[in-house]
Design a protein around this motif. Structure first.
Motif, PDB file in Angstrom:
ATOM      1  N   THR A  68      11.555   5.511  -2.384  1.00 12.87           N
ATOM      2  CA  THR A  68      10.871   5.455  -3.674  1.00 12.87           C
ATOM      3  C   THR A  68      10.375   4.039  -3.932  1.00 12.87           C
ATOM      4  OG1 THR A  68      12.392   7.142  -4.510  1.00 12.87           O
ATOM      5  CG2 THR A  68      11.077   5.956  -6.135  1.00 12.87           C
ATOM      6  N   PRO A  69       9.112   3.859  -4.294  1.00 15.79           N
ATOM      7  CA  PRO A  69       8.581   2.505  -4.473  1.00 15.79           C
ATOM      8  C   PRO A  69       9.261   1.744  -5.604  1.00 15.79           C
ATOM      9  CG  PRO A  69       6.803   4.123  -4.348  1.00 15.79           C
ATOM     10  CD  PRO A  69       8.075   4.892  -4.465  1.00 15.79           C
ATOM     11  N   TYR A  70       9.199   0.415  -5.486  1.00 20.10           N
ATOM     12  CA  TYR A  70       9.620  -0.489  -6.550  1.00 20.10           C
ATOM     13  C   TYR A  70       8.402  -0.737  -7.421  1.00 20.10           C
ATOM     14  CZ  TYR A  70      10.929  -4.945  -8.741  1.00 20.10           C
ATOM     15  OH  TYR A  70      11.177  -5.947  -9.629  1.00 20.10           O
ATOM     16  N   VAL A  71       8.490  -0.406  -8.702  1.00 18.10           N
ATOM     17  CA  VAL A  71       7.336  -0.513  -9.598  1.00 18.10           C
ATOM     18  C   VAL A  71       7.733  -1.293 -10.841  1.00 18.10           C
ATOM     19  CG1 VAL A  71       5.584   0.745 -10.906  1.00 18.10           C
ATOM     20  CG2 VAL A  71       6.507   1.735  -8.798  1.00 18.10           C
ATOM     21  N   GLU A  72       6.971  -2.331 -11.142  1.00 14.35           N
ATOM     22  CA  GLU A  72       7.143  -3.064 -12.390  1.00 14.35           C
ATOM     23  C   GLU A  72       6.104  -2.575 -13.381  1.00 14.35           C
ATOM     24  OE1 GLU A  72       6.895  -7.182 -11.404  1.00 14.35           O
ATOM     25  OE2 GLU A  72       8.850  -7.202 -10.390  1.00 14.35           O
ATOM     26  N   ASP A  73       6.569  -2.203 -14.568  1.00 16.52           N
ATOM     27  CA  ASP A  73       5.692  -1.720 -15.621  1.00 16.52           C
ATOM     28  C   ASP A  73       5.626  -2.726 -16.751  1.00 16.52           C
ATOM     29  OD1 ASP A  73       6.996   1.485 -14.967  1.00 16.52           O
ATOM     30  OD2 ASP A  73       4.913   0.902 -14.661  1.00 16.52           O
ATOM     31  N   VAL A  74       4.443  -2.999 -17.243  1.00 18.74           N
ATOM     32  CA  VAL A  74       4.229  -3.828 -18.427  1.00 18.74           C
ATOM     33  C   VAL A  74       3.339  -3.045 -19.377  1.00 18.74           C
ATOM     34  CG1 VAL A  74       3.289  -5.975 -19.339  1.00 18.74           C
ATOM     35  CG2 VAL A  74       4.470  -5.979 -17.150  1.00 18.74           C
ATOM     36  N   GLY A  75       3.836  -2.809 -20.578  1.00 22.31           N
ATOM     37  CA  GLY A  75       3.058  -2.043 -21.548  1.00 22.31           C
ATOM     38  C   GLY A  75       2.772  -0.632 -21.103  1.00 22.31           C
ATOM     39  N   GLY A  76       3.671  -0.051 -20.336  1.00 21.42           N
ATOM     40  CA  GLY A  76       3.506   1.326 -19.896  1.00 21.42           C
ATOM     41  C   GLY A  76       2.611   1.503 -18.688  1.00 21.42           C
ATOM     42  N   ARG A  77       2.144   0.398 -18.080  1.00 21.43           N
ATOM     43  CA  ARG A  77       1.279   0.470 -16.899  1.00 21.43           C
ATOM     44  C   ARG A  77       1.896  -0.318 -15.754  1.00 21.43           C
ATOM     45  NH1 ARG A  77      -4.760  -1.027 -18.522  1.00 21.43           N
ATOM     46  NH2 ARG A  77      -5.048  -0.282 -16.392  1.00 21.43           N
ATOM     47  N   ALA A  78       1.698   0.187 -14.551  1.00 20.16           N
ATOM     48  CA  ALA A  78       2.202  -0.518 -13.379  1.00 20.16           C
ATOM     49  C   ALA A  78       1.488  -1.852 -13.236  1.00 20.16           C
ATOM     50  CB  ALA A  78       1.995   0.324 -12.128  1.00 20.16           C
ATOM     51  N   SER A  79       2.277  -2.913 -13.039  1.00 24.01           N
ATOM     52  CA  SER A  79       1.692  -4.244 -12.862  1.00 24.01           C
ATOM     53  C   SER A  79       1.940  -4.805 -11.475  1.00 24.01           C
ATOM     54  CB  SER A  79       2.266  -5.211 -13.904  1.00 24.01           C
ATOM     55  OG  SER A  79       3.671  -5.346 -13.740  1.00 24.01           O
ATOM     56  N   TYR A  80       2.858  -4.197 -10.729  1.00 20.39           N
ATOM     57  CA  TYR A  80       3.206  -4.670  -9.389  1.00 20.39           C
ATOM     58  C   TYR A  80       3.946  -3.537  -8.691  1.00 20.39           C
ATOM     59  CZ  TYR A  80       5.556  -7.517  -5.759  1.00 20.39           C
ATOM     60  OH  TYR A  80       6.017  -8.025  -4.577  1.00 20.39           O
ATOM     61  N   VAL A  81       3.573  -3.265  -7.429  1.00 20.72           N
ATOM     62  CA  VAL A  81       4.203  -2.177  -6.687  1.00 20.72           C
ATOM     63  C   VAL A  81       4.484  -2.619  -5.261  1.00 20.72           C
ATOM     64  CG1 VAL A  81       4.028   0.240  -5.974  1.00 20.72           C
ATOM     65  CG2 VAL A  81       2.854  -0.518  -8.055  1.00 20.72           C
ATOM     66  N   GLU A  82       5.696  -2.338  -4.791  1.00 22.69           N
ATOM     67  CA  GLU A  82       6.041  -2.516  -3.378  1.00 22.69           C
ATOM     68  C   GLU A  82       6.568  -1.207  -2.825  1.00 22.69           C
ATOM     69  OE1 GLU A  82       8.209  -5.760  -1.489  1.00 22.69           O
ATOM     70  OE2 GLU A  82       7.982  -6.877  -3.364  1.00 22.69           O
ATOM     71  N   HIS A  83       6.207  -0.937  -1.575  1.00 20.43           N
ATOM     72  CA  HIS A  83       6.614   0.309  -0.920  1.00 20.43           C
ATOM     73  C   HIS A  83       7.559   0.019   0.243  1.00 20.43           C
ATOM     74  CE1 HIS A  83       3.851   3.119  -3.008  1.00 20.43           C
ATOM     75  NE2 HIS A  83       3.153   2.002  -3.189  1.00 20.43           N
ATOM     76  N   HIS A  84       8.535   0.862   0.387  1.00 17.99           N
ATOM     77  CA  HIS A  84       9.562   0.731   1.430  1.00 17.99           C
ATOM     78  C   HIS A  84       9.391   1.847   2.448  1.00 17.99           C
ATOM     79  CE1 HIS A  84      13.352   0.756   3.489  1.00 17.99           C
ATOM     80  NE2 HIS A  84      13.794   1.815   2.862  1.00 17.99           N
ATOM     81  N   ARG A  85       9.597   1.508   3.714  1.00 18.61           N
ATOM     82  CA  ARG A  85       9.712   2.498   4.780  1.00 18.61           C
ATOM     83  C   ARG A  85      10.931   2.142   5.624  1.00 18.61           C
ATOM     84  NH1 ARG A  85       6.678   4.227   1.764  1.00 18.61           N
ATOM     85  NH2 ARG A  85       4.517   4.932   2.044  1.00 18.61           N
ATOM     86  N   THR A  86      11.632   3.133   6.090  1.00 17.73           N
ATOM     87  CA  THR A  86      12.715   2.867   7.029  1.00 17.73           C
ATOM     88  C   THR A  86      12.123   2.368   8.348  1.00 17.73           C
ATOM     89  OG1 THR A  86      12.689   5.096   7.960  1.00 17.73           O
ATOM     90  CG2 THR A  86      14.098   4.731   6.022  1.00 17.73           C
ATOM     91  N   MET A  87      12.965   1.787   9.180  1.00 20.81           N
ATOM     92  CA  MET A  87      12.493   1.314  10.480  1.00 20.81           C
ATOM     93  C   MET A  87      11.907   2.466  11.288  1.00 20.81           C
ATOM     94  SD  MET A  87      12.123  -1.379  12.417  1.00 20.81           S
ATOM     95  CE  MET A  87      13.294  -2.659  11.927  1.00 20.81           C
ATOM     96  N   GLY A  88      12.572   3.606  11.237  1.00 24.08           N
ATOM     97  CA  GLY A  88      12.070   4.769  11.978  1.00 24.08           C
ATOM     98  C   GLY A  88      10.697   5.203  11.516  1.00 24.08           C
ATOM     99  N   HIS A  89      10.456   5.180  10.198  1.00 24.08           N
ATOM    100  CA  HIS A  89       9.154   5.588   9.687  1.00 24.08           C
ATOM    101  C   HIS A  89       8.078   4.564   9.981  1.00 24.08           C
ATOM    102  CE1 HIS A  89      10.869   8.720   6.629  1.00 24.08           C
ATOM    103  NE2 HIS A  89      10.927   9.106   7.883  1.00 24.08           N
ATOM    104  N   ARG A  90       8.407   3.270   9.918  1.00 22.59           N
ATOM    105  CA  ARG A  90       7.421   2.249  10.304  1.00 22.59           C
ATOM    106  C   ARG A  90       6.981   2.460  11.759  1.00 22.59           C
ATOM    107  NH1 ARG A  90       5.188   0.164   6.080  1.00 22.59           N
ATOM    108  NH2 ARG A  90       6.473  -1.088   4.702  1.00 22.59           N
ATOM    109  N   VAL A 145       0.846  -1.191   0.000  1.00 22.73           N
ATOM    110  CA  VAL A 145       0.000   0.000   0.000  1.00 22.73           C
ATOM    111  C   VAL A 145       0.879   1.238   0.000  1.00 22.73           C
ATOM    112  CG1 VAL A 145      -1.892  -1.168   1.197  1.00 22.73           C
ATOM    113  CG2 VAL A 145      -0.201   0.098   2.519  1.00 22.73           C
ATOM    114  N   ALA A 146       0.417   2.275  -0.704  1.00 22.49           N
ATOM    115  CA  ALA A 146       1.153   3.532  -0.729  1.00 22.49           C
ATOM    116  C   ALA A 146       0.968   4.303   0.568  1.00 22.49           C
ATOM    117  CB  ALA A 146       0.703   4.383  -1.918  1.00 22.49           C
ATOM    118  N   ASP A 147      -0.251   4.265   1.099  1.00 19.88           N
ATOM    119  CA  ASP A 147      -0.575   5.029   2.306  1.00 19.88           C
ATOM    120  C   ASP A 147      -0.413   4.137   3.537  1.00 19.88           C
ATOM    121  OD1 ASP A 147      -1.466   6.887   4.124  1.00 19.88           O
ATOM    122  OD2 ASP A 147      -3.580   6.777   3.510  1.00 19.88           O
TER     123      ASP A 147
END
Length: 277
Positions: A203-225, A152-154
């Motif tokens: 910055t999220p890890y985003v896989e694009d297929v055909g110019g559209r996002a097909s899979y997204v993972e979001h990273h947070r540091t330990m402090g932000h989590r 999730v982004a949020d």
């Protein structure tokens, strides 16, 4: 849990991805991969086990949740439950369980396991974990093993929503990729032991297929989590960084005995909602 990457991907950028794009991409990805995921990892995860991560540690071994004698009669929510293995584990211990997931096809795999399981099954609900269709203060325990949190982004909104449905005195427990992993290539061999990126780059890890996002993972540091948990009004009780067990010789994506012997792959967070007393 985090996946091996599909072969059809044409690019592997790190770029911004908002909540709606992330939800759309990940719902479609898990719908496509649900059956293959269960076929590949189902034996490792079991049908009615609470396995906290690719290291293979179960709740019986780690006892993250404390005394299991308190579970009978509890109202439990599994968010990002996938095939609801963890939800089934709670149900087998006398809890009233709802398992939710963003993906309809993942919930169908849960139904498939329900039909072949002899034990009690959780109720299944399709829902975005950041917008749960449940009343406030509805659950005694809210948990997930790698569900929703990295997808999730949020993530701050996710913590607030989980806190909303948790009763005063209730328990939140969830596992996700350990933040340190994001500084290293997601490879199980020696190549994955040398940091090539910044731990602080969210910055999220985003896989694009055909110019559209097909899979997204979001990273947070330990402090932000941790800050997101506290900002949601919860009290952080523990952070577990389980070591790789000596008897686990399996490789799961970038997880492996080699990397697991050098740095943690999983972080498990335990928090409570303050009681009114």
């Amino acid at each position: 849990m985090t996946q091996d990457r599909p072969d059809a991907v044409t690019a592997f950028p790190r770029r911004e991805s908002g909540q709606q794009e992330t939800v759309t991409a990940n719902r479609s990805w898990w719908d496509r991969e649900a059956e293959d995921y269960l076929d590949e990892h189902g034996e490792f995860l079991g049908d009615a086990d609470l396995v906290w991560g690719p290291e293979g540690w179960t709740e019986e071994e780690l006892q993250v949740l404390g005394d299991p004698a308190r579970l009978p009669g509890c109202d439990v929510l599994e968010f990002g439950g996938g095939a609801a293995q963890g939800g089934r584990w709670f149900a087998s211990r006398g809890a009233r369980v709802v398992s939710s997931d963003l993906s309809r096809e993942m919930l169908r795999t849960a139904g498939r396991l329900d039909r072949r399981s002899s034990g009690p099954a959780p109720a299944l609900v399709q829902a975005d974990a950041t917008r749960l269709p449940f009343a406030s203060e509805a659950f005694d325990v809210v948990f997930s093993a790698y569900g929703a949190t990295p997808f999730v982004a949020d993530s701050a909104g996710l913590m607030a929503e989980l806190a909303r449905v948790l009763r005063p005195g209730g328990l939140l427990a969830f596992s996700t990729s350990h933040p340190i992993r994001w500084a290293f290539p997601d490879l199980p061999d020696e190549t994955g032991l040398t940091a090539t990126g910044s731990y602080f780059d969210e910055t999220p890890y985003v896989e694009d297929v055909g110019g559209r996002a097909s899979y997204v993972e979001h990273h947070r540091t330990m402090g932000h989590r941790i800050a997101e948990i506290l900002d949601a009004g919860l009290v952080l009780r523990a952070v577990h960084e389980p070591e790789w067990p000596a008897d686990n010789e399996s490789v799961w994506g970038g997880w492996s005995p080699l990397r697991g012997s050098r740095f943690p792959g999983t972080a498990i967070f335990l928090a409570t909602r303050p009681s009114r007393d």
